[in-house]
Design a protein around this motif. Structure first.
Motif, short mmCIF file in Angstrom:
data_model
loop_
_atom_site.label_atom_id
_atom_site.label_comp_id
_atom_site.label_asym_id
_atom_site.label_seq_id
_atom_site.Cartn_x
_atom_site.Cartn_y
_atom_site.Cartn_z
N MET A 1 0.83 -1.20 0.00
CA MET A 1 0.00 0.00 0.00
C MET A 1 0.86 1.25 0.00
O MET A 1 1.81 1.35 0.78
CB MET A 1 -0.91 0.02 1.23
N LYS A 2 0.55 2.20 -0.87
CA LYS A 2 1.31 3.44 -0.95
C LYS A 2 0.85 4.42 0.12
O LYS A 2 -0.33 4.48 0.48
CB LYS A 2 1.13 4.10 -2.32
N TYR A 3 1.80 5.23 0.59
CA TYR A 3 1.43 6.34 1.45
C TYR A 3 0.79 7.44 0.60
O TYR A 3 1.05 7.55 -0.60
CB TYR A 3 2.66 6.91 2.17
N LYS A 4 -0.03 8.25 1.24
CA LYS A 4 -0.76 9.31 0.53
C LYS A 4 -0.17 10.68 0.86
O LYS A 4 -0.04 11.03 2.04
CB LYS A 4 -2.24 9.26 0.93
N ILE A 5 0.20 11.42 -0.18
CA ILE A 5 0.80 12.74 -0.01
C ILE A 5 -0.09 13.80 -0.64
O ILE A 5 -0.57 13.64 -1.76
CB ILE A 5 2.19 12.81 -0.67
N ALA A 6 -0.30 14.89 0.09
CA ALA A 6 -1.01 16.03 -0.48
C ALA A 6 0.00 17.00 -1.07
O ALA A 6 1.02 17.30 -0.44
CB ALA A 6 -1.82 16.74 0.61
N TYR A 7 -0.26 17.45 -2.29
CA TYR A 7 0.59 18.49 -2.88
C TYR A 7 -0.26 19.73 -3.13
O TYR A 7 -1.31 19.67 -3.78
CB TYR A 7 1.23 18.04 -4.19
N ILE A 8 0.21 20.87 -2.62
CA ILE A 8 -0.55 22.13 -2.69
C ILE A 8 0.20 23.13 -3.54
O ILE A 8 1.38 23.41 -3.32
CB ILE A 8 -0.74 22.71 -1.27
N ASP A 9 -0.49 23.70 -4.53
CA ASP A 9 0.12 24.70 -5.40
C ASP A 9 -1.00 25.50 -6.06
O ASP A 9 -2.14 25.05 -6.13
CB ASP A 9 0.98 24.02 -6.48
N GLU A 10 -0.65 26.68 -6.57
CA GLU A 10 -1.62 27.48 -7.31
C GLU A 10 -1.45 27.30 -8.81
O GLU A 10 -2.27 27.75 -9.60
CB GLU A 10 -1.50 28.97 -6.93
N ASP A 11 -0.37 26.62 -9.19
CA ASP A 11 -0.02 26.46 -10.60
C ASP A 11 -0.34 25.04 -11.06
O ASP A 11 0.25 24.06 -10.57
CB ASP A 11 1.47 26.77 -10.78
N LYS A 12 -1.25 24.90 -12.02
CA LYS A 12 -1.64 23.58 -12.51
C LYS A 12 -0.46 22.83 -13.13
O LYS A 12 -0.36 21.60 -13.04
CB LYS A 12 -2.75 23.71 -13.55
N GLY A 13 0.44 23.58 -13.76
CA GLY A 13 1.61 22.95 -14.38
C GLY A 13 2.48 22.25 -13.36
O GLY A 13 2.90 21.09 -13.56
N TRP A 14 2.76 22.92 -12.22
CA TRP A 14 3.57 22.32 -11.18
C TRP A 14 2.83 21.16 -10.51
O TRP A 14 3.44 20.16 -10.11
CB TRP A 14 3.97 23.36 -10.13
N ILE A 15 1.52 21.30 -10.37
CA ILE A 15 0.72 20.21 -9.79
C ILE A 15 0.84 18.95 -10.64
O ILE A 15 1.05 17.85 -10.13
CB ILE A 15 -0.75 20.63 -9.64
N ASN A 16 0.74 19.12 -11.94
CA ASN A 16 0.86 17.97 -12.85
C ASN A 16 2.27 17.40 -12.84
O ASN A 16 2.46 16.18 -12.89
CB ASN A 16 0.47 18.39 -14.27
N THR A 17 3.26 18.31 -12.78
CA THR A 17 4.66 17.85 -12.73
C THR A 17 4.90 17.02 -11.47
O THR A 17 5.52 15.94 -11.52
CB THR A 17 5.63 19.04 -12.75
N PHE A 18 4.44 17.51 -10.34
CA PHE A 18 4.62 16.78 -9.08
C PHE A 18 3.91 15.43 -9.15
O PHE A 18 4.47 14.40 -8.75
CB PHE A 18 4.08 17.59 -7.91
N TYR A 19 2.69 15.44 -9.67
CA TYR A 19 1.91 14.19 -9.75
C TYR A 19 2.65 13.14 -10.58
O TYR A 19 2.80 11.99 -10.15
CB TYR A 19 0.54 14.47 -10.36
N HIS A 20 3.09 13.51 -11.75
CA HIS A 20 3.75 12.54 -12.63
C HIS A 20 5.12 12.11 -12.11
O HIS A 20 5.59 11.01 -12.39
CB HIS A 20 3.88 13.11 -14.04
#
Length: 219
Positions: A1-20
């Protein structure tokens, strides 16, 4: 089971980068903030999402006129959960350092940009640090739980000396800070009467500590 991390940003580009970048290692809770966001709403979402760690951008007001920066989220979460794993990523580390109490949680967003093998190694090391922060946090909860159970059992069967009573007092306070919602209470404390007494004890102790702080500030 993976741990769950919240990523907070105002920029959709950085959010997608972090996710991938991290989706193969962790479950990612993507939180995009905007001008309508509030500290209270964000912290409630974080707690309700039951995440295992938080990563936030620092300069949230950069592109979306967010009324606060990531350091304010860190401050609020540290107030609510002092030992919870939190990391701050930023393109402005110098600015973040001057507005953040714990400078050790600050990392450059450059770590998400991989150009060579060295960058890849740094990213893998960063992932290991996040994982270690999470596992250490849960180990601290388990260790505190076990120590309380052992001391309560000894108090009920043999009695405790002064130093052991003092240790148990400190463990109660630590346990409350680690488990603000009362999760994973030791078996010796699951009775309603015990929980009530523990909550009263912790609240009274915290009030005394706050009064002592005020007196020290006046002096």
């Amino acid at each position: 089971m993976k741990y769950k991390i919240a990523y907070i940003d105002e920029d959709k580009g950085w959010i997608n980068t972090f996710y991938h970048t991290f989706k193969d290692d962790f479950d990612i809770e993507r939180i995009e903030v905007n001008s309508e966001s509030s500290i209270q709403a964000i912290t409630k979402l974080l707690i309700d999402s039951d995440v295992d760690a938080i990563v936030t951008d620092y300069l949230l007001e950069e592109n979306a006129e967010v009324p606060f920066n990531g350091n304010k989220i860190v401050e609020e979460m540290k107030y609510l959960r002092p030992y919870f794993p939190i990391v701050m990523l930023t393109s402005y580390p110098n600015q973040a350092i001057s507005h953040t109490d714990d400078v050790h949680i600050i990392y450059s967003k450059d770590i998400l940009t991989i150009e060579d093998d060295k960058d890849e190694e740094e990213l893998e090391f960063f992932k290991k640090k996040i994982l270690s922060n999470i596992t250490n946090y849960y180990k601290k909860i388990d260790d505190t739980n076990l120590k309380i159970e052992n001391l309560v059992e000894k108090r009920n069967t043999q009695g405790l000396n002064v130093s052991e009573e003092e240790e148990l007092t400190k463990l109660y306070i630590l346990f409350d800070e680690l488990n603000p919602n009362g999760k994973d209470l030791p078996a010796s404390l699951i009775e309603r009467n015990s929980i009530s007494k523990l909550n009263d004890f912790v609240n009274e102790t915290k009030e005394i500590l706050e009064e002592l702080k005020k007196l020290n500030q006046k002096n």
